[in-house]
Design an enzyme around this catalytic site. Structure first.
Site, mmCIF file in Angstrom:
data_model
loop_
_atom_site.group_PDB
_atom_site.id
_atom_site.type_symbol
_atom_site.label_atom_id
_atom_site.label_comp_id
_atom_site.label_asym_id
_atom_site.label_seq_id
_atom_site.Cartn_x
_atom_site.Cartn_y
_atom_site.Cartn_z
ATOM 1 N N ASP A 207 -7.475 58.078 44.203
ATOM 2 C CA ASP A 207 -8.475 57.187 43.640
ATOM 3 C C ASP A 207 -9.053 57.859 42.400
ATOM 4 O O ASP A 207 -9.485 59.010 42.459
ATOM 5 C CB ASP A 207 -9.573 56.972 44.701
ATOM 6 C CG ASP A 207 -10.493 55.828 44.330
ATOM 7 O OD1 ASP A 207 -10.280 55.207 43.271
ATOM 8 O OD2 ASP A 207 -11.423 55.572 45.112
ATOM 9 N N ASP B 213 -6.840 51.430 39.742
ATOM 10 C CA ASP B 213 -7.027 52.886 39.708
ATOM 11 C C ASP B 213 -6.887 53.559 41.066
ATOM 12 O O ASP B 213 -7.298 54.694 41.231
ATOM 13 C CB ASP B 213 -8.392 53.221 39.099
ATOM 14 C CG ASP B 213 -9.527 52.785 40.010
ATOM 15 O OD1 ASP B 213 -9.318 51.814 40.757
ATOM 16 O OD2 ASP B 213 -10.596 53.412 39.990
ATOM 17 N N GLU B 214 -6.354 52.884 42.044
ATOM 18 C CA GLU B 214 -6.132 53.582 43.316
ATOM 19 C C GLU B 214 -4.851 53.091 43.975
ATOM 20 O O GLU B 214 -4.415 51.960 43.758
ATOM 21 C CB GLU B 214 -7.326 53.427 44.270
ATOM 22 C CG GLU B 214 -7.624 52.003 44.650
ATOM 23 C CD GLU B 214 -8.712 51.894 45.718
ATOM 24 O OE1 GLU B 214 -8.708 52.678 46.676
ATOM 25 O OE2 GLU B 214 -9.551 50.989 45.590
#
Lengths: 373, 429
Positions: free
Chosen positions: B52, B146-147
């Protein structure tokens, strides 16, 4: 009110009326059935404000009177009572609840006053005719699968019932339903008195209720129609319904006339083959490809994820070869309406509507839109 | 036996120099002296990672503008209805957090630099990170920009090192090459990997092994279980359940009886039992677009105009992904924050702006009774391949024609750009 009635008769009537009652209601009394005992008869009424059903049955009326009680609860209770039992229903006196006894079971149900029960004002129903229950059942049953559920096209959410010139001459009472993908047109010689009735759209729920009422019924159904309402009376039950306020599309232009490629196929074998090959199709596509050549039909389903399936049928076909795709479910819906052995397809090309009919029955016709495959 | 020949599954990994040593009590790396050590008894055998990015949008902005490095930065909408998308860790110390209304955030942190999000920039960086993940294993399941989950099992021989080393090296590379920090959670299942990545943020690396999973979970609140939202948390609280430990002590059938399928899931997850696999091709489930207004709107006419623009966006995205949907959803949020969702399933899938609009506008009309709304959204769900979209209709000849017109317009736009042709409806504003 105090009556004794046989369980089976009560159950049958309750079964009819409770299905009109919506499961969820904002107006409490609409969850109830109106019970009225008078002159040797018990009458049960239920409504959802669009449909009203009243059913009368013989009962041993000890004391006249009436009230309203929760329809689904009452139905469930009577359903669970032992077969052959006698049901005692009483209301009035000190207890404000409805008392129901059968054998050793005893129930007390809360009631709402019968004065509050809404009655559907039927108004004048100027057009009246009677039709054999089996004929009405056929008109409805063979068309109802094609009723649309799409809310934006509310005028397709029912069966269009009207009198018109038949496809083979004579005046016909016709039922038409379509959802834009398929169309069903069923007809029956117009009964005396139906001439001049307005074309009406009978809502889906009413259609399903009528189907229930007509189940294994012989004899005649009395039908009365106005611009806004329709009433069916059969076997002691009277169902009154509002009609869909809309204009049914000019459907005749949808039924192609010049389809010259004729395919005759054993309806049952065809349906089974379609069912088999479509096992491999995905839930959403269900496209089955029909490849027609001289006296031969190839059914193919291709699913990029799981594989493909194909089956060949011997058919009667002598026009030029054609390849056309249909929704398998729609094909099965239609073939299950056919009564005789042979299904007849009239095709034009792979992009044009196809006609399906029963080779021995001129009075039912189906139109099916092809899929891109 | 593990890859490097040691028989003990335990290990001590330095995140600075990536040296892996047998488990010991050392506080600093014996090779480079860094204190950034990860010691765990199962370090060599755990392969499920959750990665993350830390304060992703804000970090990208800071990276691109070094002047912001020591300032509190908030990325989000700046209007009076604006909401915080991401707050940097400096801003967070003031009590700013994501999804907070901007005016509240600015009350807490008046000196914050507020930036409007530049999605194209973030998605380019997100893509770069994802490509680097895919170079480690094809088993990458992105959860958002973003993860992602990475299943590193089976990669030990390929990379010649344990999953822990691989993912630690990845974090160091992202930091070195992209100037962004990530937090890593390493465990044996998705559920715990995701929880782990949250434990030591930012620039964190947390490990939860099989041995301590049950004890670790016992102390946690039920809210960390995915699928336990506010409403379900409340239901559980009514039954006296607030911690996972309580669930661990309960019988599975009792939970199933009380809470149905969710009860079964609770029971399994409470014992750290999560069998979900990483699905690299996690299919898109829905395509939607929504907008929070600067001022509440109650007029159908005004909402309808915005709805059309949203339908065009949804349609465009669906067409670009060669998808169509059978269900059209409408979302409204009233001025008093009550969410209204309506949906309608059609007889055939669609990705035409026209049809999405026709049905969503019809649903919208029924909700326009003077209620002021702050948000409107429209979406397509129940997705399928576009091949089956918008079949010709027997009755709706106009609709079929409109669909044909829309296809023709799409072709024009593909050739001459989006503005080559617009509907009267969207140009009037």
């Amino acid at each position: 009110m105090k009556i004794t009635i046989e369980r089976a008769a009560l159950l049958k009537a309750l079964n009819h009326v409770q299905s009109v009652v919506e499961r969820r209601n904002t107006i409490p009394i609409l969850s109830n059935v109106l019970l009225q005992a008078e002159g040797g008869k018990l009458s049960l009424s239920a409504t959802d404000l669009d449909i009203e059903i009243v059913e009368e049955l013989a009962a041993d009326v000890i004391e006249e009177g009436g009230t309203t009680a929760p329809a689904h609860t009452l139905y469930d209770i009577v359903r669970k009572l032992p077969e052959g039992s006698q049901v005692q229903i009483a209301f009035g006196g000190d207890d404000p609840r409805l008392s129901l006894r059968a054998g050793r079971s005893e129930f007390a149900l809360s009631c709402l006053p019968r004065e509050d029960f809404p009655l559907l004002a039927a108004g004048d129903l100027p057009h009246q005719f009677s039709i054999a229950a089996s004929a009405l059942n056929r008109l409805i049953d063979k068309a109802k699968f094609a009723i649309s559920t799409e809310e934006t096209r509310y005028y397709l959410n029912g069966i269009y019932l009207h009198v018109t010139d038949g496809s083979n001459g004579g005046r016909m009472l016709r039922s038409v339903a379509t959802d834009g993908h398929r169309l069903a047109r069923v007809e029956f010689p117009a009964p005396a008195g139906s001439e001049g009735m307005p074309g009406v759209i009978v809502p889906r729920k009413t259609v399903l209720e009528i189907s229930r009422l007509l189940e294994s019924v012989e004899g005649e159904v009395e039908v009365a129609v106005s611009d806004a309402k329709i009433r069916f009376a059969v076997n002691g039950a009277v169902l009154t319904s509002k009609l869909i306020d809309g204009t049914f599309p000019e459907y005749s232009r949808v039924i192609p006339e010049g389809n010259d490629k004729v395919l005759s196929v054993n309806a049952k074998e065809f349906a089974q083959a379609v069912d088999r090959v479509s096992t491999i199709s995905t839930e959403k596509s269900r496209a089955v490809k029909l490849n027609l050549g001289q006296d031969r039909l190839n059914l193919t389903v291709t699913n990029p994820e799981s594989g493909n399936a194909t089956e060949e049928l011997l058919v009667d076909y002598s026009a030029e070869p054609i390849e056309i795709g249909f929704n398998a479910r729609y094909l099965l819906d239609i073939t299950s309406q056919l009564d005789s052995e042979v299904a007849r397809f009239l095709l034009a090309d792979s992009g044009a509507p196809t006609i399906v009919s029963d080779a021995s029955d001129e009075n039912a016709l189906y139109v099916l839109m092809p899929m891109r495959v | 036996m593990t890859v490097d020949g040691t028989t003990s599954p335990g290990g001590l990994l330095c995140r600075q120099c990536l040296t892996l040593e047998p488990l010991s009590n050392t506080r600093r790396c014996t090779s480079c002296g860094s204190p950034r050590l990860i010691a765990h008894a199962e370090l060599r055998t755990l392969t499920m990672a959750h990665v993350d990015c830390d304060a992703f949008y804000a970090s990208v902005e800071k990276r691109d503008n070094p002047e912001l490095a020591d300032k509190p930065v908030i990325v989000g909408g700046s209007g009076k209805r604006g909401v915080v998308s991401t707050a940097c860790y400096i801003a967070r110390t003031y009590g700013v957090h994501s999804a907070q209304p901007m005016f509240k955030a600015l009350q807490k942190c008046p000196d914050a630099v507020v930036l409007r999000p530049t999605m194209s920039k973030y998605s380019a960086v997100g893509k770069e990170i994802r490509e680097r993940m895919r170079a480690l294993t094809p088993m990458v399941e992105p959860l958002s920009i973003d993860e992602a989950f990475l299943d590193l099992s089976g990669t030990e021989r390929l990379h010649g090192r344990t999953a822990a080393e691989t993912i630690a090296a990845f974090a160091a590379e992202i930091e070195r090459d992209l100037g962004l920090t990530v937090s890593v959670g390493l465990s044996y299942c998705k559920f715990l990997a995701k929880i782990a990545s949250d434990l030591d943020k930012p620039r964190g690396f947390s490990v939860i092994g099989k041995a301590e999973a049950t004890d670790f979970l016992a102390k946690q609140s039920v809210s960390i279980i995915y699928g336990v939202g506010k409403a379900f948390q409340k239901t559980l609280a009514q039954g006296g359940i607030t911690t996972i430990g309580q669930i661990q002590k309960m019988d599975e059938t009792v939970l199933a009886k009380k809470y149905g399928v969710m009860g079964l899931r609770l029971s399994r997850l409470a014992h750290g039992d999560d069998t979900r696999v990483v699905n690299p091709r996690s299919p898109m489930k829905s395509i939607s677009n929504e907008l929070t207004f600067r001022d509440d709107i109650s007029s159908f006419d005004k909402l309808e105009k915005l709805l059309w623009q949203m339908c065009e966006k949804v349609s465009k995205r669906a067409k670009a992904s060669h998808l169509a949907g059978e269900t059209i959803t409408l979302k409204l949020k009233t001025a008093s924050f009550k969410t209204i969702s309506r949906s309608r399933t059609l007889g055939s899938p669609t990705h035409m702006a026209n049809r999405i609009f026709e049905h969503s506008a019809d649903m919208l009309k029924k909700e326009c009774n003077g209620t002021p709304y702050r948000l409107l959204g429209v979406g397509l769900a129940n997705l399928c391949d576009a091949d089956f979209a918008d079949p010709p209709d027997l009755i709706d000849i106009d609709g079929t024609r409109r669909s044909q017109a829309e296809r023709a317009m799409d072709k024009l736009r593909a050739k001459f750009g989006d503005d080559a042709i617009v509907k009267g409806r969207s140009s009037l504003n």
